[in-house]
Scaffold this motif. Sequence first.
Motif, PDB file in Angstrom:
ATOM      1  N   VAL A 180       0.830  -1.205   0.000  1.00  0.00           N
ATOM      2  CA  VAL A 180       0.000   0.000   0.000  1.00  0.00           C
ATOM      3  C   VAL A 180       0.864   1.254   0.000  1.00  0.00           C
ATOM      4  O   VAL A 180       0.595   2.209  -0.720  1.00  0.00           O
ATOM      5  CB  VAL A 180      -0.951   0.000   1.213  1.00  0.00           C
ATOM      6  N   ALA A 181       1.910   1.256   0.806  1.00  0.00           N
ATOM      7  CA  ALA A 181       2.736   2.465   0.940  1.00  0.00           C
ATOM      8  C   ALA A 181       3.702   2.636  -0.229  1.00  0.00           C
ATOM      9  O   ALA A 181       4.273   3.717  -0.394  1.00  0.00           O
ATOM     10  CB  ALA A 181       3.518   2.410   2.253  1.00  0.00           C
ATOM     11  N   GLY A 182       3.891   1.590  -1.035  1.00  0.00           N
ATOM     12  CA  GLY A 182       4.870   1.646  -2.123  1.00  0.00           C
ATOM     13  C   GLY A 182       4.740   2.850  -3.041  1.00  0.00           C
ATOM     14  O   GLY A 182       5.729   3.556  -3.290  1.00  0.00           O
ATOM     15  N   PRO A 183       3.545   3.123  -3.592  1.00  0.00           N
ATOM     16  CA  PRO A 183       3.416   4.297  -4.470  1.00  0.00           C
ATOM     17  C   PRO A 183       3.800   5.605  -3.780  1.00  0.00           C
ATOM     18  O   PRO A 183       4.422   6.487  -4.382  1.00  0.00           O
ATOM     19  CB  PRO A 183       1.935   4.274  -4.854  1.00  0.00           C
ATOM     20  N   THR A 184       3.428   5.754  -2.492  1.00  0.00           N
ATOM     21  CA  THR A 184       3.789   6.967  -1.756  1.00  0.00           C
ATOM     22  C   THR A 184       5.298   7.045  -1.545  1.00  0.00           C
ATOM     23  O   THR A 184       5.905   8.120  -1.691  1.00  0.00           O
ATOM     24  CB  THR A 184       3.073   6.992  -0.394  1.00  0.00           C
ATOM     25  N   ILE A 185       5.925   5.924  -1.192  1.00  0.00           N
ATOM     26  CA  ILE A 185       7.374   5.901  -1.001  1.00  0.00           C
ATOM     27  C   ILE A 185       8.082   6.250  -2.313  1.00  0.00           C
ATOM     28  O   ILE A 185       9.071   6.995  -2.322  1.00  0.00           O
ATOM     29  CB  ILE A 185       7.831   4.519  -0.489  1.00  0.00           C
ATOM     30  N   MET A 186       7.581   5.716  -3.424  1.00  0.00           N
ATOM     31  CA  MET A 186       8.191   5.990  -4.725  1.00  0.00           C
ATOM     32  C   MET A 186       8.100   7.470  -5.069  1.00  0.00           C
ATOM     33  O   MET A 186       9.053   8.072  -5.575  1.00  0.00           O
ATOM     34  CB  MET A 186       7.527   5.147  -5.807  1.00  0.00           C
ATOM     35  N   ILE A 198       8.994  -0.577  -6.301  1.00  0.00           N
ATOM     36  CA  ILE A 198       7.857  -1.036  -5.517  1.00  0.00           C
ATOM     37  C   ILE A 198       7.920  -2.550  -5.334  1.00  0.00           C
ATOM     38  O   ILE A 198       7.685  -3.080  -4.241  1.00  0.00           O
ATOM     39  CB  ILE A 198       6.535  -0.626  -6.190  1.00  0.00           C
ATOM     40  N   GLN A 199       8.248  -3.263  -6.427  1.00  0.00           N
ATOM     41  CA  GLN A 199       8.322  -4.718  -6.336  1.00  0.00           C
ATOM     42  C   GLN A 199       9.447  -5.160  -5.410  1.00  0.00           C
ATOM     43  O   GLN A 199       9.306  -6.104  -4.643  1.00  0.00           O
ATOM     44  CB  GLN A 199       8.517  -5.318  -7.722  1.00  0.00           C
ATOM     45  N   TRP A 200      10.594  -4.462  -5.485  1.00  0.00           N
ATOM     46  CA  TRP A 200      11.736  -4.860  -4.659  1.00  0.00           C
ATOM     47  C   TRP A 200      11.519  -4.554  -3.184  1.00  0.00           C
ATOM     48  O   TRP A 200      12.116  -5.210  -2.315  1.00  0.00           O
ATOM     49  CB  TRP A 200      13.018  -4.181  -5.148  1.00  0.00           C
ATOM     50  N   LEU A 201      10.678  -3.571  -2.868  1.00  0.00           N
ATOM     51  CA  LEU A 201      10.374  -3.308  -1.460  1.00  0.00           C
ATOM     52  C   LEU A 201       9.773  -4.542  -0.796  1.00  0.00           C
ATOM     53  O   LEU A 201      10.052  -4.838   0.367  1.00  0.00           O
ATOM     54  CB  LEU A 201       9.399  -2.136  -1.345  1.00  0.00           C
ATOM     55  N   ALA A 202       8.934  -5.264  -1.548  1.00  0.00           N
ATOM     56  CA  ALA A 202       8.348  -6.497  -1.021  1.00  0.00           C
ATOM     57  C   ALA A 202       9.239  -7.692  -1.290  1.00  0.00           C
ATOM     58  O   ALA A 202       9.521  -8.495  -0.402  1.00  0.00           O
ATOM     59  CB  ALA A 202       6.967  -6.715  -1.641  1.00  0.00           C
TER      60      ALA A 202
END
Length: 487
Positions: free
Chosen positions: A46-52, A62-66
């Motif tokens: 969920v937070a990936g787009p905001t972090i990006m 985003i994929q590598w964060l998970a």
Amino acid sequence: MSTTETPRAAALPEGPPVSARRAWAVVGIILVGEIMDLLDALVTTVAGPTIMRDMGGSQEFIQWLAAGYTIAMAVGLLIGGRLGDKYGRKNLFLIGLTGFTLTSLVSALATSPETLITARVLQGLLGALMVPQALGIIRSVFPPDKVGLAFGVTGPVMALSGVAGPILAGWLVDADYFGWGWRMIFAVNIPVGVSALVAGLVLLPRSQRQRDLKIDLVGAVMAAAGMGAVIFSLVRGRELGWPWWVGALLLAGVVALAGFVRYQFHRAGRGLPALVVPTLFRKKAFVSGLFVGMLFFSVMMGGALLFSLFFQLGLGMSPLMAGLATIAQAVGMLFGFAFSQALGMARRTMYIGFAVSAAGLLGALGTIAVQSDPVNAWWLSPALAVIGIGSGLAIAPFFDITLSGVDEAETGSASGTLTSAQQVGNALGASVLGTVFFSVLNAHREDGAPAFTTATSTALLVALALVAGAALCTRGLPERAVRHTEV
């Protein structure tokens, strides 16, 4: 000892039997650690787009964060289980919990994509010391006739936490406490981790140690190389245009994993300690459980990422609203757990769960197909609720049935291997469904908003295939968990 026996106190030779109240307190501490792991595996969906947007980076970030977290977790779990056998499960659980809490702080303070991904990898490695001790500790503090009940509680709570992760992440990001924004999804682990550490020091029972046990480092490198090659190929292949060497690397990863299994048998044949106890590979139920967990958990992780991307990037929802849009799935999972108790903790319950999950995925496909763009996210709630019911039904009996035939001496290795398979499934889900989504999206970018519905629908078809695969692998499981009192 019979392979169907589930001994109670072999791991607690130093102290008196654990009281029922303390046993359930131990389960609570274990659940805190497990929930921290599950939430951190999912919050970035969920937070990936905001972090990006805050840090920069590509879609692969985003994929590598998970995936970076789950790859490290999967690799470390194989060693973590054996280290628990060697140095004691309590010691390794507390060390892992401490490290996990500290790396959560580092993640919260990260200032660049590279730093954050590195912190996530370290967090996964340290979490791998903590997670595989959980199943063994729980088995050690309950009598055989109560183990199924304990697993029946822990499995659903862990799975429900996975569904609640996106909601929590969305709330923390939107609330922007102390001006930290997305950093709060990691900072929240610090007070929780410290509290669990204090309680664990007091309440967790001592466990047996195999001080002369040797750790198979060569096997660990082979497993790490194989899993890393497979996940790297799936995540980076699309961005690189699928050159020939990516396909070769993917094949090499599969070969390395097959070689790892053969190497474990080779070491055991020579009387050398193996990273994974080879006798586990001769147990049909356990091997089948590995594949079931790998496939179905890939749907859970990949599905969480998929709907988050669709809601935020496709429909423009805020992180909190995207998380709340999945609340029907959480409610459905609660009903699924309740229904599993009525149906019985048996293989047929898992089959029903897979069928219901598939129906929910088909419902989501149908909902997207009949709506005109832009799709109303809330119309997907009935389908998400059905997916949740199916997930609850399938997961509730899973751990108990898969581990029921594992001996005490195999517990550390079995717990680490089973949880590692689950983490590989998480990484594969984020990689495969994320790659399908972005590949279709980029191919139809000129279509505008409809491109997101096309990408989501295609990825949902892949998720359906994964559920079907999990159902087929379930045929290798026993009808229900067998206790030594039943033999």
